[in-house]
Design an enzyme around this catalytic site. Structure first.
Site, mmCIF file in Angstrom:
data_model
loop_
_atom_site.group_PDB
_atom_site.id
_atom_site.type_symbol
_atom_site.label_atom_id
_atom_site.label_comp_id
_atom_site.label_asym_id
_atom_site.label_seq_id
_atom_site.Cartn_x
_atom_site.Cartn_y
_atom_site.Cartn_z
ATOM 1 N N ASP A 96 29.446 63.039 43.166
ATOM 2 C CA ASP A 96 30.996 62.013 42.834
ATOM 3 C C ASP A 96 30.680 60.099 41.821
ATOM 4 O O ASP A 96 28.968 60.652 41.620
ATOM 5 C CB ASP A 96 30.540 61.167 44.817
ATOM 6 C CG ASP A 96 29.375 60.668 45.709
ATOM 7 O OD1 ASP A 96 29.278 60.075 46.164
ATOM 8 O OD2 ASP A 96 28.234 60.738 44.493
ATOM 9 N N TYR A 137 29.465 56.829 40.392
ATOM 10 C CA TYR A 137 27.794 56.528 41.321
ATOM 11 C C TYR A 137 28.420 55.163 41.745
ATOM 12 O O TYR A 137 29.900 54.792 41.658
ATOM 13 C CB TYR A 137 27.211 55.644 39.506
ATOM 14 C CG TYR A 137 26.737 56.713 38.721
ATOM 15 C CD1 TYR A 137 25.633 57.350 39.126
ATOM 16 C CD2 TYR A 137 27.227 57.045 37.364
ATOM 17 C CE1 TYR A 137 25.207 57.875 37.722
ATOM 18 C CE2 TYR A 137 27.380 57.533 36.650
ATOM 19 C CZ TYR A 137 25.812 58.076 36.555
ATOM 20 O OH TYR A 137 25.458 59.804 35.949
ATOM 21 N N PHE A 187 28.740 61.794 35.378
ATOM 22 C CA PHE A 187 27.658 61.622 34.469
ATOM 23 C C PHE A 187 27.410 60.271 33.549
ATOM 24 O O PHE A 187 26.558 59.549 33.613
ATOM 25 C CB PHE A 187 27.151 62.293 33.984
ATOM 26 C CG PHE A 187 27.325 63.948 35.111
ATOM 27 C CD1 PHE A 187 25.590 63.618 35.746
ATOM 28 C CD2 PHE A 187 27.452 64.791 35.182
ATOM 29 C CE1 PHE A 187 25.457 64.407 36.318
ATOM 30 C CE2 PHE A 187 26.757 65.726 35.858
ATOM 31 C CZ PHE A 187 25.968 66.208 36.352
ATOM 32 N N HIS A 214 19.944 70.701 38.620
ATOM 33 C CA HIS A 214 20.761 69.591 38.475
ATOM 34 C C HIS A 214 19.807 68.031 37.388
ATOM 35 O O HIS A 214 19.082 68.587 37.399
ATOM 36 C CB HIS A 214 20.626 69.204 39.860
ATOM 37 C CG HIS A 214 22.289 67.512 39.472
ATOM 38 N ND1 HIS A 214 21.280 66.516 39.355
ATOM 39 C CD2 HIS A 214 23.298 67.663 39.890
ATOM 40 C CE1 HIS A 214 22.433 65.753 39.261
ATOM 41 N NE2 HIS A 214 23.228 66.399 39.791
#
Length: 225
Positions: free
Chosen positions: A66, A68, A79, A188
């Site tokens: 989701d 920032y 990202f 991740h």
């Protein structure tokens, strides 16, 4: 419902916009805004990943979770942060892997728009978030929508690279037809897990090798050109 989104996506996703879950998500956001809550990204950028990467240009899908949740960061691309904002830790680790994989110098910006414009769809599974409350919009309907997006890409395109980093993204693997597409999985890039298989995954060079085998132009991962 007239959703302001790139025409190719509008056509492909037209059935989704009239479904109850999508209407409910829109209503939820309107109520939160009416209550004075701050939502990221701003409304004009919620569908930025779709507008920067038209459906007919999608070559790679990089799935995030989701947006920032800090001020000025999110702009609708997974990202990525807006120009002038310091890259968060996960993005710094992505840049470190790019350096190790293809020798790309660490860029001065965390804005990944140049990737999106080359066909890298920077898709968050959840498209909005309440300020300073991570995962606050996970259950409002966005996941159903982005699952439909992944399914449409899988069904209607061929030779797309799906980058699935971390368990959350890897849970979407079942939506992808791997007889038609390339799925690359790794840990991740978060500081908590990057050393458990993200560093050394070489996904950037592997993506380009696959694209070139498909007769497609590789991605120029540099952000400083």
């Amino acid at each position: 419902m007239d959703v302001k989104i790139e025409p190719g996506w509008k056509e492909v996703l037209s059935a989704e916009f009239s479904k109850p879950y999508f209407q409910n998500a829109v209503t939820f956001l309107k109520v939160e805004k009416s209550q004075g809550k701050t939502i990221y990204p701003p409304g004009s950028l919620i569908f930025n990943a779709f507008n920067k990467t038209p459906f007919d240009r999608v070559k790679v899908v990089l799935l995030g979770q989701d947006p920032y949740h800090g001020s000025g960061q999110a702009h609708g691309l997974s990202f990525s942060v807006q120009a002038g904002i310091n890259p968060p830790p996960s993005l710094i680790n992505i840049f470190k892997e790019l350096l190790n994989d293809i020798g790309m110098a660490i860029p001065k910006t965390g804005d990944l728009t140049k990737w999106a414009e080359q066909g890298v769809m920077l898709l968050n599974a959840v498209l909005t978030v309440r300020a300073n409350e991570p995962a606050s919009h996970v259950k409002i309907g966005w996941m159903e929508f982005t699952n439909a997006v992944i399914t449409k890409i899988s069904e209607e395109k061929e030779g797309v690279v799906f980058l699935l980093w971390g368990k959350f993204a890897q849970d979407k693997q079942s939506l992808i037809d791997e007889t038609k597409h390339q799925v690359l999985k790794a840990a991740h890039p978060s500081p908590f897990s990057a050393d458990k298989g993200f560093f050394g995954c070489r996904h950037f060079s592997r993506t380009n090798n696959y694209l070139m085998k498909q007769g497609k132009d590789p991605i120029n991962w540099s952000l400083d050109y």
